[in-house]
Design a protein around this motif. Sequence first.
Motif, PDB file in Angstrom:
ATOM      1  N   GLY A   1      50.697  37.131  42.654  1.00  0.00           N
ATOM      2  CA  GLY A   1      49.371  36.812  43.170  1.00  0.00           C
ATOM      3  C   GLY A   1      49.021  37.487  44.471  1.00  0.00           C
ATOM      4  N   ASN A   2      49.928  38.294  45.008  1.00  0.00           N
ATOM      5  CA  ASN A   2      49.635  39.005  46.247  1.00  0.00           C
ATOM      6  C   ASN A   2      48.594  40.083  45.980  1.00  0.00           C
ATOM      7  N   ALA A   3      47.594  40.165  46.844  1.00  0.00           N
ATOM      8  CA  ALA A   3      46.473  41.080  46.598  1.00  0.00           C
ATOM      9  C   ALA A   3      46.436  42.214  47.608  1.00  0.00           C
ATOM     10  N   ARG A   4      46.096  43.382  47.108  1.00  0.00           N
ATOM     11  CA  ARG A   4      45.796  44.528  47.962  1.00  0.00           C
ATOM     12  C   ARG A   4      44.337  44.896  47.721  1.00  0.00           C
ATOM     13  N   ARG A   5      43.667  45.344  48.768  1.00  0.00           N
ATOM     14  CA  ARG A   5      42.229  45.577  48.696  1.00  0.00           C
ATOM     15  C   ARG A   5      41.893  47.010  49.078  1.00  0.00           C
ATOM     16  N   LEU A   6      40.908  47.554  48.382  1.00  0.00           N
ATOM     17  CA  LEU A   6      40.460  48.908  48.663  1.00  0.00           C
ATOM     18  C   LEU A   6      38.938  48.942  48.610  1.00  0.00           C
ATOM     19  N   GLY A   7      38.318  49.256  49.762  1.00  0.00           N
ATOM     20  CA  GLY A   7      36.867  49.378  49.797  1.00  0.00           C
ATOM     21  C   GLY A   7      36.409  50.611  49.029  1.00  0.00           C
ATOM     22  N   LEU A   8      35.395  50.460  48.213  1.00  0.00           N
ATOM     23  CA  LEU A   8      34.902  51.558  47.393  1.00  0.00           C
ATOM     24  C   LEU A   8      33.714  52.239  48.061  1.00  0.00           C
ATOM     25  N   GLU A   9      33.686  53.552  47.969  1.00  0.00           N
ATOM     26  CA  GLU A   9      32.586  54.316  48.549  1.00  0.00           C
ATOM     27  C   GLU A   9      31.439  54.385  47.539  1.00  0.00           C
ATOM     28  N   ALA A  10      30.729  53.290  47.430  1.00  0.00           N
ATOM     29  CA  ALA A  10      29.591  53.202  46.508  1.00  0.00           C
ATOM     30  C   ALA A  10      28.515  52.365  47.177  1.00  0.00           C
TER      31      ALA A  10
END
Length: 424
Positions: free
Chosen positions: A351-360
């Motif tokens: 359940g550990n989450a990694r996040r990546l902001g999208l260039e959109a």
Amino acid sequence: MLKLCRNKWRFQSLVGEEALEDIPNPGRGWYRMFTLCAGEGFVKEEWYGDLAGEERLALLLIDLGAYRERPLDEQALAHIEEALALFGEWGKELWLRFVYDRSGEGMLREPSSLRLIQTHISQLAELLSRYERSIYGLQGLFVGSWGEMHGSRFLTRRSMTELWSSMRQAAPESCFLAVRRPSQWRELAGFSDQWEEGELEKRARSLRLGLFNDGLLGSDTDLGTWREDSVRQELDFQKRLCRYVPNGGETVGGEKLFGMEEAAERFSRMRLTYLNSLYDSRVLDQWKQTRYQGENGYQYIGKRLGYRFVVREAGLVKKVGSGFKIVVENTGFGGFYQEGELTLLLRDREGNARRLGLEADPRTFWPGEREEISVELPESWLEQEKAPYVFSLAMTRRKDQAPICFANEGAKEEICLGRLCYGA
């Protein structure tokens, strides 16, 4: 660089079909109207029933008629602030319309001095700033019958420009303004037919000036909103303009009732974003009794007001070793007019989450079109021993981090895109 498609990584899409129901997202949809007479106050309890409605939007009409000959006093400002605070408590997002007339007698009831109107606007600036999070926009320039910018002595180009300038100074930067007619928009914006699309986008976004129309479907000209010989041109103009700024209002049952197909086509061309859920009942009841494209006409219109984002596809990009793509379609009439943020999430089996902001930029997810978002996955994201991974997508409005939900079955504040597994 990761080489996901050259080893044993496999992606299983879990994207659901488009949901049947309306998605109550911010800044769009049905609204209810409330009226406050500044200086007289209101009884909160009398509003509770309507505040409990499912609409996320509300139109608060604030009658300043008692102050047509004098500045607002502390009592009037206190009543307005009490109302703004109440809508914030109920989680409603507001369109505001300040008026001097509610009986169709704008010339008689509005102030005789333009300067007094500007004084009222200036007096309200602090309140508008304080409750910015709850305010989506302001309709009109305070003048005209019902505040609808007709039947007023202050609709010359000079007067409108001065009032609009005052309102731009008073309104918070995140809030839209709106005028009644497309011709008024063009006059204030200095519009030229020679503008390319990029120039129109630039001007519209910087001016934050949209449209409101309380004569929708009342006649071919929407009760004089445009000339009879320019219906097609005005609808085409709104189709261009309202890619970038909102358009909404209320229907009117005229001598001719438009059929569902014609109404839906008009709203699509207008890129309609918000609509009164109670007026005009003659039109709304007709929709409720009509089946259109397999569903109730009222529901068909309602769920398409504004933006409606549906994820159509998600998965690995086969020609790029670490590429991932998401395809989003906007099936609504209108757009998403405020800045938003899209985030790709990857969760491991614990359940550990990694996040990546999208260039959109979701403001460019045009109605009726699909947008492909591509991203290269960071190498640090994937560790074989913790597979499988689950990809999800989340969207928020930058102004207040309000969640924007996708219109897929099973989607909530996040939509599950699929599972990435390792093995044959």
